[in-house]
Motif scaffolding. Structure first.
Motif, PDB file in Angstrom:
ATOM      1  N   ASP A  96       0.822  -1.199  -0.009  1.00 35.34           N
ATOM      2  CA  ASP A  96      -0.068  -0.085  -0.084  1.00 35.34           C
ATOM      3  C   ASP A  96       1.065   1.183  -0.063  1.00 35.34           C
ATOM      4  O   ASP A  96       1.662   1.360   0.985  1.00 35.34           O
ATOM      5  CB  ASP A  96      -0.962  -0.080   1.268  1.00 35.34           C
ATOM      6  CG  ASP A  96      -1.919   1.019   1.245  1.00 35.34           C
ATOM      7  OD1 ASP A  96      -1.599   2.158   0.517  1.00 35.34           O
ATOM      8  OD2 ASP A  96      -2.974   1.115   1.911  1.00 35.34           O
ATOM      9  N   PRO A  97       0.817   2.108  -1.101  1.00 39.95           N
ATOM     10  CA  PRO A  97       1.787   3.272  -1.142  1.00 39.95           C
ATOM     11  C   PRO A  97       1.578   4.451   0.017  1.00 39.95           C
ATOM     12  O   PRO A  97       2.581   4.992   0.463  1.00 39.95           O
ATOM     13  CB  PRO A  97       1.291   3.868  -2.396  1.00 39.95           C
ATOM     14  CG  PRO A  97       0.168   3.257  -2.777  1.00 39.95           C
ATOM     15  CD  PRO A  97      -0.247   2.125  -2.179  1.00 39.95           C
ATOM     16  N   ALA A  98       0.364   4.268   0.555  1.00 44.03           N
ATOM     17  CA  ALA A  98      -0.177   5.172   1.809  1.00 44.03           C
ATOM     18  C   ALA A  98       0.894   4.861   2.869  1.00 44.03           C
ATOM     19  O   ALA A  98       1.450   5.540   3.764  1.00 44.03           O
ATOM     20  CB  ALA A  98      -1.403   5.248   1.962  1.00 44.03           C
ATOM     21  N   ALA A 121       4.444   5.648   2.392  1.00 45.82           N
ATOM     22  CA  ALA A 121       4.846   6.838   2.435  1.00 45.82           C
ATOM     23  C   ALA A 121       4.966   7.190   4.091  1.00 45.82           C
ATOM     24  O   ALA A 121       5.974   7.970   4.228  1.00 45.82           O
ATOM     25  CB  ALA A 121       3.701   7.766   1.755  1.00 45.82           C
ATOM     26  N   LEU A 173       6.305   7.954  -4.928  1.00 46.57           N
ATOM     27  CA  LEU A 173       5.152   7.138  -4.533  1.00 46.57           C
ATOM     28  C   LEU A 173       3.861   7.768  -4.659  1.00 46.57           C
ATOM     29  O   LEU A 173       2.828   7.426  -4.893  1.00 46.57           O
ATOM     30  CB  LEU A 173       5.331   7.004  -2.803  1.00 46.57           C
ATOM     31  CG  LEU A 173       6.232   5.828  -2.341  1.00 46.57           C
ATOM     32  CD1 LEU A 173       6.518   6.142  -0.830  1.00 46.57           C
ATOM     33  CD2 LEU A 173       5.567   4.395  -2.724  1.00 46.57           C
ATOM     34  N   ALA A 174       3.810   9.255  -4.582  1.00 46.74           N
ATOM     35  CA  ALA A 174       2.518  10.047  -4.855  1.00 46.74           C
ATOM     36  C   ALA A 174       2.503  10.024  -6.552  1.00 46.74           C
ATOM     37  O   ALA A 174       1.471   9.848  -6.930  1.00 46.74           O
ATOM     38  CB  ALA A 174       3.071  11.469  -4.297  1.00 46.74           C
ATOM     39  N   HIS A 212       3.229   7.436  -8.583  1.00 45.13           N
ATOM     40  CA  HIS A 212       2.826   6.412  -9.074  1.00 45.13           C
ATOM     41  C   HIS A 212       1.947   5.468  -8.423  1.00 45.13           C
ATOM     42  O   HIS A 212       1.571   4.271  -8.744  1.00 45.13           O
ATOM     43  CB  HIS A 212       4.399   5.661  -9.290  1.00 45.13           C
ATOM     44  CG  HIS A 212       5.053   6.284 -10.237  1.00 45.13           C
ATOM     45  ND1 HIS A 212       5.206   6.203 -11.624  1.00 45.13           N
ATOM     46  CD2 HIS A 212       6.696   6.634 -10.095  1.00 45.13           C
ATOM     47  CE1 HIS A 212       5.985   6.600 -12.123  1.00 45.13           C
ATOM     48  NE2 HIS A 212       6.958   7.003 -11.282  1.00 45.13           N
ATOM     49  N   ALA A 213       1.260   6.258  -7.348  1.00 45.31           N
ATOM     50  CA  ALA A 213       0.442   5.461  -6.397  1.00 45.31           C
ATOM     51  C   ALA A 213      -0.757   4.674  -7.371  1.00 45.31           C
ATOM     52  O   ALA A 213      -1.329   3.684  -7.128  1.00 45.31           O
ATOM     53  CB  ALA A 213      -0.337   6.381  -5.528  1.00 45.31           C
ATOM     54  N   HIS A 214      -1.347   5.295  -8.516  1.00 44.23           N
ATOM     55  CA  HIS A 214      -2.075   5.038  -9.242  1.00 44.23           C
ATOM     56  C   HIS A 214      -1.680   3.468  -9.910  1.00 44.23           C
ATOM     57  O   HIS A 214      -2.763   2.873 -10.596  1.00 44.23           O
ATOM     58  CB  HIS A 214      -2.731   5.988 -10.219  1.00 44.23           C
ATOM     59  CG  HIS A 214      -1.685   6.194 -11.310  1.00 44.23           C
ATOM     60  ND1 HIS A 214      -0.754   6.998 -10.983  1.00 44.23           N
ATOM     61  CD2 HIS A 214      -1.723   5.826 -12.735  1.00 44.23           C
ATOM     62  CE1 HIS A 214       0.091   7.265 -12.110  1.00 44.23           C
ATOM     63  NE2 HIS A 214      -0.424   6.425 -13.122  1.00 44.23           N
ATOM     64  N   ARG A 274      -0.415   0.864  -8.697  1.00 42.40           N
ATOM     65  CA  ARG A 274      -0.223  -0.506  -7.639  1.00 42.40           C
ATOM     66  C   ARG A 274      -0.848  -1.381  -8.347  1.00 42.40           C
ATOM     67  O   ARG A 274      -2.071  -1.422  -8.950  1.00 42.40           O
ATOM     68  CB  ARG A 274      -1.292  -0.115  -6.346  1.00 42.40           C
ATOM     69  CG  ARG A 274      -1.165  -1.079  -5.517  1.00 42.40           C
ATOM     70  CD  ARG A 274      -2.003  -0.772  -4.401  1.00 42.40           C
ATOM     71  NE  ARG A 274      -1.755  -1.780  -3.231  1.00 42.40           N
ATOM     72  CZ  ARG A 274      -2.653  -1.764  -2.086  1.00 42.40           C
ATOM     73  NH1 ARG A 274      -3.341  -0.834  -1.841  1.00 42.40           N
ATOM     74  NH2 ARG A 274      -2.381  -2.886  -1.167  1.00 42.40           N
ATOM     75  N   TRP A 318       7.488  -2.312  -8.290  1.00 41.86           N
ATOM     76  CA  TRP A 318       6.136  -1.465  -7.314  1.00 41.86           C
ATOM     77  C   TRP A 318       7.021  -2.148  -6.103  1.00 41.86           C
ATOM     78  O   TRP A 318       6.786  -1.480  -5.009  1.00 41.86           O
ATOM     79  CB  TRP A 318       5.128  -2.206  -7.610  1.00 41.86           C
ATOM     80  CG  TRP A 318       4.026  -1.649  -6.485  1.00 41.86           C
ATOM     81  CD1 TRP A 318       3.558  -2.419  -5.527  1.00 41.86           C
ATOM     82  CD2 TRP A 318       3.535  -0.340  -6.524  1.00 41.86           C
ATOM     83  NE1 TRP A 318       2.768  -1.445  -4.594  1.00 41.86           N
ATOM     84  CE2 TRP A 318       2.568  -0.443  -5.298  1.00 41.86           C
ATOM     85  CE3 TRP A 318       3.493   0.854  -7.393  1.00 41.86           C
ATOM     86  CZ2 TRP A 318       2.089   0.764  -5.150  1.00 41.86           C
ATOM     87  CZ3 TRP A 318       2.663   1.928  -7.050  1.00 41.86           C
ATOM     88  CH2 TRP A 318       2.170   1.984  -5.913  1.00 41.86           C
ATOM     89  N   ASN A 333       8.373   0.479  -2.908  1.00 42.08           N
ATOM     90  CA  ASN A 333       7.834   0.355  -1.329  1.00 42.08           C
ATOM     91  C   ASN A 333       8.568  -0.257  -0.649  1.00 42.08           C
ATOM     92  O   ASN A 333       8.263  -0.555   0.546  1.00 42.08           O
ATOM     93  CB  ASN A 333       6.492  -0.489  -1.595  1.00 42.08           C
ATOM     94  CG  ASN A 333       5.321   0.419  -2.330  1.00 42.08           C
ATOM     95  OD1 ASN A 333       4.775   1.077  -1.693  1.00 42.08           O
ATOM     96  ND2 ASN A 333       5.336   0.259  -3.604  1.00 42.08           N
TER      97      ASN A 333
END
Length: 366
Positions: A175-177, A180, A214-215, A217-219, A221, A319, A323
């Motif tokens: 999960d990129p959140a 981050a 991360l911001a 390329h978050a889409h 995932r 990915w 992360n």
């Protein structure tokens, strides 16, 4: 082995509560080494030298009256259980029987198996294989071909010697959140680290960059069902686990070492991870895409994966790296600095990979 649910995928976060082990564990006393070797009927111990490579377990070059051997002391908690070790040993012996360059462990008197115990630790003895490690930049085109073909053969042979696998429903990606949040915490630790050094300054710079990536390329995932097929893999295929012959045979692989992480995973991903470790510039991390292409074409020609499966693996490994923070977690959360030298090239490779994503994908899949 049967999987029926969606599984978590790498990167697995280190267990911060666990004490650092592996090569930080106490060395094996000489009398314990002699006691262990006595169970293998290889004669009296003459000399013992620690083997420098490796982070997770201890190894020794031991010379006995019967000659040289490699003695392994299993201390990594994830792989140091007797049933798991014995299962790995059986697979190694079966691969050797099939003619693959795998040196199986020797039998010992204890429980008529291959594992000896002493002082609460488990040991195994292997033939000593002469050879040397080679980085990917030392391999000529034909050797890149041979290495890709060898990994493909190993993957195919593991299907024959290990239990059948039912494909999982999918693999959850990071999960990129969450990543981050971890990146911000590690950046704060790097800023506050004392004594501050060049590596800490680089970490702050790279983590600031990572947060932007991360911001951005978050889409992208990967979906759980996007993983390539699962199969049995070596689990840690890279240069330090490969020994090459010297001499007139042209530097063939003499042995594939260290099968502790043998297990099921999306198979083509091992081929991609291996290439990123083998064919990288050791300072910048930049990949030699000419060698990557030769290796990947040979791996696909073995029948181990299709171009589409390699493409899916490239995206998922990219990915995973975006992360992944295990080196920094070791440094700042566990005060374990053994992975510090690996970080500059690793961070550099990721930044370069984000810029050259299409070229990397093309090298693996075409």
């Amino acid at each position: 082995m049967t999987f029926s649910q969606t599984l978590a995928c790498a990167p697995a976060r280190p267990d911060i509560s666990a004490p650092p082990m592996g090569t930080l564990s106490p060395p094996v006393p000489p009398d314990a080494l002699a006691e262990v070797l006595a169970r293998y009927r290889v004669g009296r111990l003459l000399t013992a030298e620690p083997v420098a490579e490796g982070l997770l377990n201890r190894g020794y070059l031991v010379t006995t009256e019967a000659g040289p051997y490699f003695l392994k002391c299993y201390v990594d908690s994830a792989t140091a259980g007797r049933p798991k070790i014995l299962a790995h040993h059986r697979a190694m012996a079966a691969l050797n029987t099939l003619g693959l360059p795998v040196a199986p462990p020797l039998a010992c008197a204890e429980r008529s198996g291959t594992v000896a115990s002493c002082g609460g630790r488990l040991f195994a003895l292997f033939p000593w294989v002469d050879g040397r490690h080679r980085h990917g930049d030392e391999l000529d085109p034909s050797q890149c071909d041979a290495l890709g073909a060898l990994l493909g053969r190993l993957h195919g042979a593991l299907d024959d010697v290990c239990a059948p696998i039912e494909q999982p429903a999918g693999y959850r990606s990071a999960d990129p959140a969450d990543s981050a949040e971890l990146a911000r915490d590690l950046r704060s630790r790097a800023r506050e680290h004392h004594p501050a050094g060049e590596l800490d300054a680089l970490v702050v710079e790279r983590l600031t960059e990572r947060l932007d990536l991360l911001a951005e390329h978050a889409h992208r995932r990967p979906a759980p069902e996007a993983a390539p097929p699962t199969g049995w893999t070596h689990g840690d295929f890279h240069g330090l686990n490969l020994l090459y012959e010297d001499g007139p045979r042209g530097g063939r692989v003499a042995a594939v070492l260290d099968w502790d992480k043998l297990g099921p995973q999306p198979r083509a991903e091992e081929a991609v991870r291996a290439a990123t470790l083998l064919f990288n510039d050791r300072s910048s991390g930049v990949l030699d895409l000419v060698r990557v292409r030769r290796y990947s074409q040979a791996y696909r020609a073995s029948g181990a994966a299709t171009a589409e499966q390699l493409a899916a693996a490239v995206h998922r490994v990219w990915w995973e790296r975006l992360n992944d923070f295990w080196m920094l977690q070791w440094r700042y959360q566990r005060a374990d600095h053994r992975a510090d030298p690996l970080y500059p090239a690793s961070a550099g490779q990721l930044a370069w990979w984000c810029q050259e994503y299409e070229q990397v994908l093309d090298a693996f899949a075409n």
